[in-house]
Structure formats: C-alpha cells, structure tokens
Design an enzyme around this catalytic site. Structure first.
Site, PDB file in Angstrom:
ATOM      1  N   ARG A 198       0.862  -1.176   0.000  1.00  5.54           N
ATOM      2  CA  ARG A 198       0.000   0.000   0.000  1.00  5.54           C
ATOM      3  C   ARG A 198       0.898   1.225   0.000  1.00  5.54           C
ATOM      4  O   ARG A 198       1.549   1.531   0.992  1.00  5.54           O
ATOM      5  CB  ARG A 198      -0.852  -0.048   1.271  1.00  5.54           C
ATOM      6  CG  ARG A 198      -2.003   0.898   1.307  1.00  5.54           C
ATOM      7  CD  ARG A 198      -2.644   0.858   2.683  1.00  5.54           C
ATOM      8  NE  ARG A 198      -1.811   1.531   3.661  1.00  5.54           N
ATOM      9  CZ  ARG A 198      -1.696   1.180   4.928  1.00  5.54           C
ATOM     10  NH1 ARG A 198      -2.334   0.143   5.401  1.00  5.54           N
ATOM     11  NH2 ARG A 198      -0.923   1.865   5.745  1.00  5.54           N
ATOM     12  N   HIS A 222      -3.256   4.136   5.111  1.00  4.82           N
ATOM     13  CA  HIS A 222      -4.460   3.298   5.185  1.00  4.82           C
ATOM     14  C   HIS A 222      -5.672   4.046   4.614  1.00  4.82           C
ATOM     15  O   HIS A 222      -6.394   3.539   3.766  1.00  4.82           O
ATOM     16  CB  HIS A 222      -4.702   2.895   6.645  1.00  4.82           C
ATOM     17  CG  HIS A 222      -6.053   2.343   6.924  1.00  4.82           C
ATOM     18  ND1 HIS A 222      -6.526   1.197   6.320  1.00  4.82           N
ATOM     19  CD2 HIS A 222      -7.049   2.794   7.732  1.00  4.82           C
ATOM     20  CE1 HIS A 222      -7.758   0.955   6.752  1.00  4.82           C
ATOM     21  NE2 HIS A 222      -8.100   1.903   7.607  1.00  4.82           N
ATOM     22  N   TYR A 272       4.648   4.464  11.290  1.00  3.99           N
ATOM     23  CA  TYR A 272       4.936   3.037  11.409  1.00  3.99           C
ATOM     24  C   TYR A 272       5.770   2.455  10.272  1.00  3.99           C
ATOM     25  O   TYR A 272       6.007   1.270  10.225  1.00  3.99           O
ATOM     26  CB  TYR A 272       3.631   2.227  11.578  1.00  3.99           C
ATOM     27  CG  TYR A 272       2.560   2.477  10.515  1.00  3.99           C
ATOM     28  CD1 TYR A 272       2.591   1.787   9.308  1.00  3.99           C
ATOM     29  CD2 TYR A 272       1.536   3.386  10.730  1.00  3.99           C
ATOM     30  CE1 TYR A 272       1.622   2.004   8.343  1.00  3.99           C
ATOM     31  CE2 TYR A 272       0.555   3.611   9.777  1.00  3.99           C
ATOM     32  CZ  TYR A 272       0.596   2.916   8.583  1.00  3.99           C
ATOM     33  OH  TYR A 272      -0.361   3.131   7.634  1.00  3.99           O
TER      34      TYR A 272
END
Lengths: 381, 334
Positions: A271, A275, A284
């Site tokens: 990705r 998100h 992260y």
C-alpha cells in the site's frame, strides 16, 4: 460386575492406525511468488489482455488520485486508496465472467469499477449519501464491506447456492492481510472447502493492517500456507504483476467452475498511500521501504514489459492516459454536485413494510420537515 | 358439515410440520445448522427433513454459527430462503456480527435491492435444567437491532403459523422457540394447519377486567396459571400474549390496559434493559390517564442465567406474578 472384572475381560488392541486424509504436498504454495512479467512465461501472455490490463491500471491509478483529491476537498468522508495495489484489483476482476460475483472489501472500489460499477456510485458509501450506491445485481458486485472478512462467508453461501441451482457461477472474495486474522476468514474457508464451493479467496497482502505489520498479524510461513489446513490449494503470487495475478486468479476460477472447489491466493503487494487519508503512515514505516516498493510499481512493470516487446506505442499510452483523464474529469464534475437526498428514504428500506412504530416516526419526521419548510417559506416572504 | 379431527400435538411437532410444509411449498427454502440433518436436531425439530428433501436442502453444517449465518446470507443473496438453526440461545452469540452487521442491514444498505429472507431459529429460555449457555433469554439484543423481526410463539398452533409466516417473510426473522414448551401439548388440527398469522399481532389469551398480564413465549402458560390462581384473590386477570416483539402490537396491548387500568409485564430475561422496560414505557405513554397504578415488571433477576439447581429461584413463577398483582392496589403516598 466390578471395574477390575471388566478390565480382566477387556483385551487391549493397538489404537486404530491414523491416516492423513490427503497428502498436503499438492496444496502447499510455491516457495516464491508466481511471476510472469520479466520471465519466460510472459511470452505466452495474450497481448490483447496485457494492453487491456495496462489501460485499466492507468485508469485505476488516476481514480485513486482523484478520489484522494476529493477527500481533501471534503467531497468524500474517507478514501482507502489502493495505489500500488491496482494490479490485484483490476487483474482479479477481469479474470471473472459476467455471471460471476465479486465480494469486495472496503478498499476494493477499483475492482468494482473494473466490473462495470459506475465510478460515482462506487463511492457512495465513502461520500456518505448512502451505504451502497449501486444495485448489487446489476454487475454482480456485493456491497463494499466495512467489517473485516464478514463478506467471505457470503461469497461461500452464494457460490454454494448457485451450484445447488446448477449454475456455473464462481464467487471471488477479496480480503486484506489483517482480515485473515478474523474468525469469519476461518469459517468461510472451512465451509468452502467442506462444501467444495466454487469460491476464490484473494488476500491482498499489502504489508499492514492500518499500522500493524504482517509479522505481528500471523506466524504462518505465508498467508497462502493457511490453505493447507482447510484442504484447499494455496497460491502465492506477485501482486504487482498484473499478468501473474490475472493468470493465477483465472486458473483458480476455472478450477472452481469445473467443480474443483475453492483456492486461497495470497498476492504480495504494498500500500503506497496511508491506510486512508485519516492515517499517518510515517508513524509506522520508513521512506526507504516505500521507495523500494515504488521501484516495483505495477504500472511501470507492465509498461516495461509491453514496451520491450513492442506492444505499446506512444499512441496507445496516450489513449490510456486520455481515457483516465476523461474518467477523472467526469468523476470530479459529478462528485462536485451535491447529491439530492430525501430524508424520508430513512424509513423506506428498513423492512419490506414499515412497522407501525416506524410509520409513527416517519410521520414525525414528515411533520418536522413540513415545519422547517414552512419556516423557510415564511422567511422568504 | 365435516368435523375436523383435533388431536393433541407438541410444539416441536408443529414446528417440524411447518418446516416440512414450507420446504414442500417452496423449493428455495433450505434448512441448515449443526446436527439438523441425520440427527434431526438436538430437539428433533428438523427430524426427517434431510431424508425427505435431501441433504442439499437440510444440511448439516460445520460447527460454526457465524459461518452458518454468514453462508445463509450468501444463499439468500442468490434467491434462497435459508432457515438456520442456532442450537441453543447462547450458541448464537458468535453469529451476532453477521446478524447485526449484515442480516439486519442488507435491505437498508442496498436501498431495498438486496432483501435477505432468512429465518434464524433460536431455542431460548430456561426451565429445562440446562447447564450454562443453554438457558439464556436474548430477546432484548434482537429487539434492539433495527431490521430484524422478533417472533416467539407460546402455543402449538402459533408455533406452526408463525414459523410459516417467518419463512414466507421477505425480511429476516429471529424466531425464538421457548424450549421448555417444545413438549407441551395443545389441541391442534394437523390436518388443517394453514392458520398462518401475520407477524406483529398480539392476542388476548384470557379475558379479564381487573388487570392485564403482558407476556410472551415461555411465560404465557405461567401467566395463565397465575390468572387462574388470582381468581381466589378476587382478581380477574387478562393475559395478552405478544407473539411478536418486533413489530410491537401497541394497539392490542393498549386496548387491553385501557380496559383493565392495570398492567404487569412478565418475562424471563433480566429486567434491567430488558423488554419489560420498553413495554412499560409504551403502555404508560399510551394509557397514562387510564392507569390506576404504575406498570410493574416481573422479570428474571439481573444476573447471568443461574445454574440449573437454582433456576427455579430466578424464573418468574406464579407467586412472584401474584405478588406483583397484589401491588397493583396502588395508593398514592400522602
């Protein structure tokens, strides 16, 4: 008779021999994700299909960019981008026949659009004017599913029902890596294998469930390995290789249609965006990781292959770009119109016939709206 | 004039007959669940169906309630009418996400394009000496979920009629079967069982003038017994059997309370946050000027369902109902 006497009469025999029900070896995924682009296998790929995939990938990338821009303008409440994952979305959807069904997760808008769902209607959930904007039966696309993995048993039930009716319909169910930890993932795969339902499970492993990396999600060697425990084949595929995804999904669809039962496919992808627009991915993961994956971009991979083999000229590229721009312009224009909403719709589809209680509440809202309208009319006078 | 043979039958037999008749009438009706096939269900309600209609129409599923209901959703999407069995009340909890996130909402979510005609049969309630997780009354959870119908029969004839109506409904129905009434017998005419009641109508089981007992499912016979016992105290009690919790029959209930002026709601599930609170509020809103006393509730205690050796202290019985009826002699505090 006492227990001791019973024991004397009892003649022990060895325990019944244990036999595995089947050899696990043919179910195990390959050690390496399957690839087509840049390998010998690419020669066999259909040039027409590759060019179609290319055009759809370019359109999908543009769709992701436009939808993300619409969130910044407040036209969409949220958009979970599939930038970087377009090959999974498009190639999987194109591996289905018209009579087949797609069961998407919330991130799989592109797969729905590739099946023919109107780009605006596919965004209704994310815009917030209703939960599902399209008729699921028109293109055989189930509503985009927000809870994780709960659409997988639906796919199994639908495929099972179709088979009972004698229709050779296959269901493709999409889920993310995080979704494989949910109980419904397990129950769906188990039901599908026991019933030999014509279902293909496609896990798009994009590395993270919001912020949680795969290593904290599962201890399995790969997500495709999970198939073995259910008694179905597991396949591992390079999710950024559109030709490979198409081939593996199409194989599994054929296998299911022929009565061979379900398959679990893990597509390894990434990705590129966060998100959703509400997420901060820098908390992260590092830039270098993202950059590495940018170097393995699904559109660039396919473009390189097609160019190398003389299958893609500037005209074809321009045509694809122009089609994508036209789609984006249309999307922008229609999304910038305020949707016409009828508040009375709130009561229309709760039950086939509203309950007496809902009728009372409907009358209440009607009166409120009439009063509001009266006030406005009064103000204008 | 022909006389019809009215024979005693059990509620379980009537439910079996309803399933069989529904399956015979409509090939899209499928029964599925754990143990419903070869065994005929642990309460034998699905007895003989697999033999008569084949395992494809009466299917033993893997032991997984979310999977049972989740696959039923997909089957309903493809035009079938699944009737799923949740073996015991508390076993349905793993299926709650499917029920609440999908079954109850799919019609609404798709603006009516994708209705889900699913019947979820849930044997519920206590009084059979079951160990933990075999006696819960979970109706409040179902009632609190818009999009579901919630139905519970108390008689053999209603068990048949309401189950046929539930299966025929184009909306999902949670069909709560009071398991301690499975073996209760009633006069019922199995040769002419067509009385399919529309869902949403309550019925006056016993007429009376001095107070109304509002109840449903397993508590209906208890209330009828209490009404008989109350005659000795000079009370002439009316008993209303709700039969359907959603939709709720405000008319029948309010008409009864307006006649009697007093009401007690009786159910097994806990009182706090339970169905009785909702019912008492509705009655108060509609009948305030007719009420001679507050609407009282007789419910199970607010505790996890007790172990079988203690359940008789938990379940609302005749004495507790009579005690509440006595408290309806309301006198305003001076």
């Amino acid at each position: 008779m006492t227990v001791m006497e019973q024991r004397g009469a009892y003649r022990p025999s060895p325990p019944p021999a244990w036999q595995p029900r089947m050899a696990p070896a043919p179910l195990l995924p390959d050690a390496e994700p399957y690839r087509v682009l840049g390998t010998e296998a690419a020669v066999k790929a259909d040039p027409g299909l590759l060019r179609r995939l290319y055009a759809e990938l370019v359109r999908g990338r543009r769709y992701n960019a436009q939808a993300t821009a619409l969130t910044k303008q407040g036209r969409l409440a949220v958009y979970p981008s599939s930038t970087g994952q377009e090959a999974c979305e498009v190639a999987a959807a194109l591996a289905l026949q018209e009579r087949d069904w797609l069961f998407p997760s919330y991130r799989d808008t592109l797969a729905a659009v590739a099946r023919g769902v109107d780009p605006v209607e596919a965004l209704t959930l994310l815009r917030g004017d209703w939960h599902t904007g399209y008729d699921p039966y028109e293109h055989r696309v189930a509503p985009l599913c927000t809870p994780l993995a709960t659409q997988l048993p639906h796919a199994v039930g639908l495929a099972h029902a179709a088979r009972l009716k004698g229709d050779d319909v296959v269901a493709l169910a999409m889920v993310g890596d995080g979704g494989t930890s949910e109980g419904d993932f397990h129950e769906a795969l188990n039901f599908a294998a026991v019933w030999q339902a014509p279902v293909v499970f496609l896990v798009q492993n994009n590395g993270f469930a919001i912020s949680v990396p795969l290593a904290k999600q599962t201890a399995a060697p790969s997500l495709a390995h999970k198939a073995v425990g259910y008694g179905m084949p597991g396949r591992l595929v390079d999710g950024n290789d559109a030709a490979a995804v198409h081939e593996v999904v199409a194989d599994a669809v054929r296998h299911a249609r022929a009565g061979g039962g379900p398959t679990l496919i893990e597509a390894i992808t990434y990705r590129i965006d966060a998100h959703t627009n509400a997420d901060d991915a820098t908390r992260y993961r590092g830039d270098s990781e993202v950059e590495t994956w940018r170097g393995h971009d699904p559109i660039a991979l396919l473009e390189h292959e097609l160019t190398e083999r003389g299958l893609l000229d500037e005209d074809t590229k321009r045509t694809a770009r122009d089609a994508a721009e036209a789609m984006a312009a249309d999307l922008r224009e229609r999304m910038n119109q305020d949707p016409a909403l009828d508040p009375m719709d709130l009561f229309t589809h709760v039950y086939a016939e509203p309950t007496p209680q809902l009728r009372e509440q409907q009358a209440q809202l009607r009166a409120e709206l009439d009063a509001e309208h009266g006030h406005q009319e009064g103000a204008h006078r | 004039m022909t006389t019809v043979a009215v024979k005693p039958a059990t509620m379980a037999q009537a439910l079996t007959r309803a399933l069989r008749d529904a399956m015979a009438a409509d090939p899209s009706v499928h029964v599925m669940g754990e143990d419903v096939g070869t065994l005929g269900g642990v309460f034998r309600v699905t007895d003989g169906l697999a033999k008569e209609f084949g395992e494809d129409r009466c299917t033993d599923t893997p032991l997984a309630e979310a999977g049972i209901l989740g696959t039923a959703v997909g089957m309903a999407m493809y035009g079938m009418r699944p009737v799923v069995e949740m073996q015991f009340d508390a076993f349905a909890y793993p299926a709650f996400e499917q029920l609440i996130s999908h079954v109850s909402r799919m019609r609404n979510r798709t603006r009516g394009k994708m209705p889900l005609p699913i019947t979820v049969r849930v044997p519920y309630g206590g009084g059979i000496g079951g160990v933990e997780h075999h006696s819960d009354s979970s109706e409040a959870y179902y009632m609190a979920t818009p999009g579901l119908h919630v139905v519970t029969p108390a008689t053999v004839a209603d068990a048949y009629g309401l189950l046929r109506a539930a299966i025929a409904s184009d909306d999902p129905v949670v069909f709560l079967e009071p398991k301690r009434l499975y073996w209760s017998k009633d006069s019922w005419n199995p040769d002419d069982p067509q009385s399919v009641e529309p869902i949403g109508r309550a019925v006056v089981r016993r007429s009376g003038r001095s107070a109304t007992l509002i109840t449903y499912g397993p508590s209906v016979p208890v209330c009828l017994e209490a009404a008989e016992a109350a005659r000795d105290e000079g009370w002439d009690l009316e008993v209303v059997d709700l039969r359907s919790l959603v939709p709720f029959d405000d008319e029948t209930v309010a008409a009864s309370v307006r006649r009697t002026g007093r009401a007690v709601v009786v159910h097994e599930s806990g009182g706090f946050g339970g169905p009785g609170g909702e019912i008492a509020a509705r009655v108060t809103e509609r009948c305030f000027h007719h009420l001679e006393a507050p609407v009282l509730r007789v419910a199970g205690f607010d505790l996890p369902y007790p172990p079988p050796m203690l359940e008789r202290h938990h379940l609302p019985g005749v004495d507790r109902i009579l005690d509440a009826v006595g408290r309806l002699q309301w006198e305003a505090e001076s």
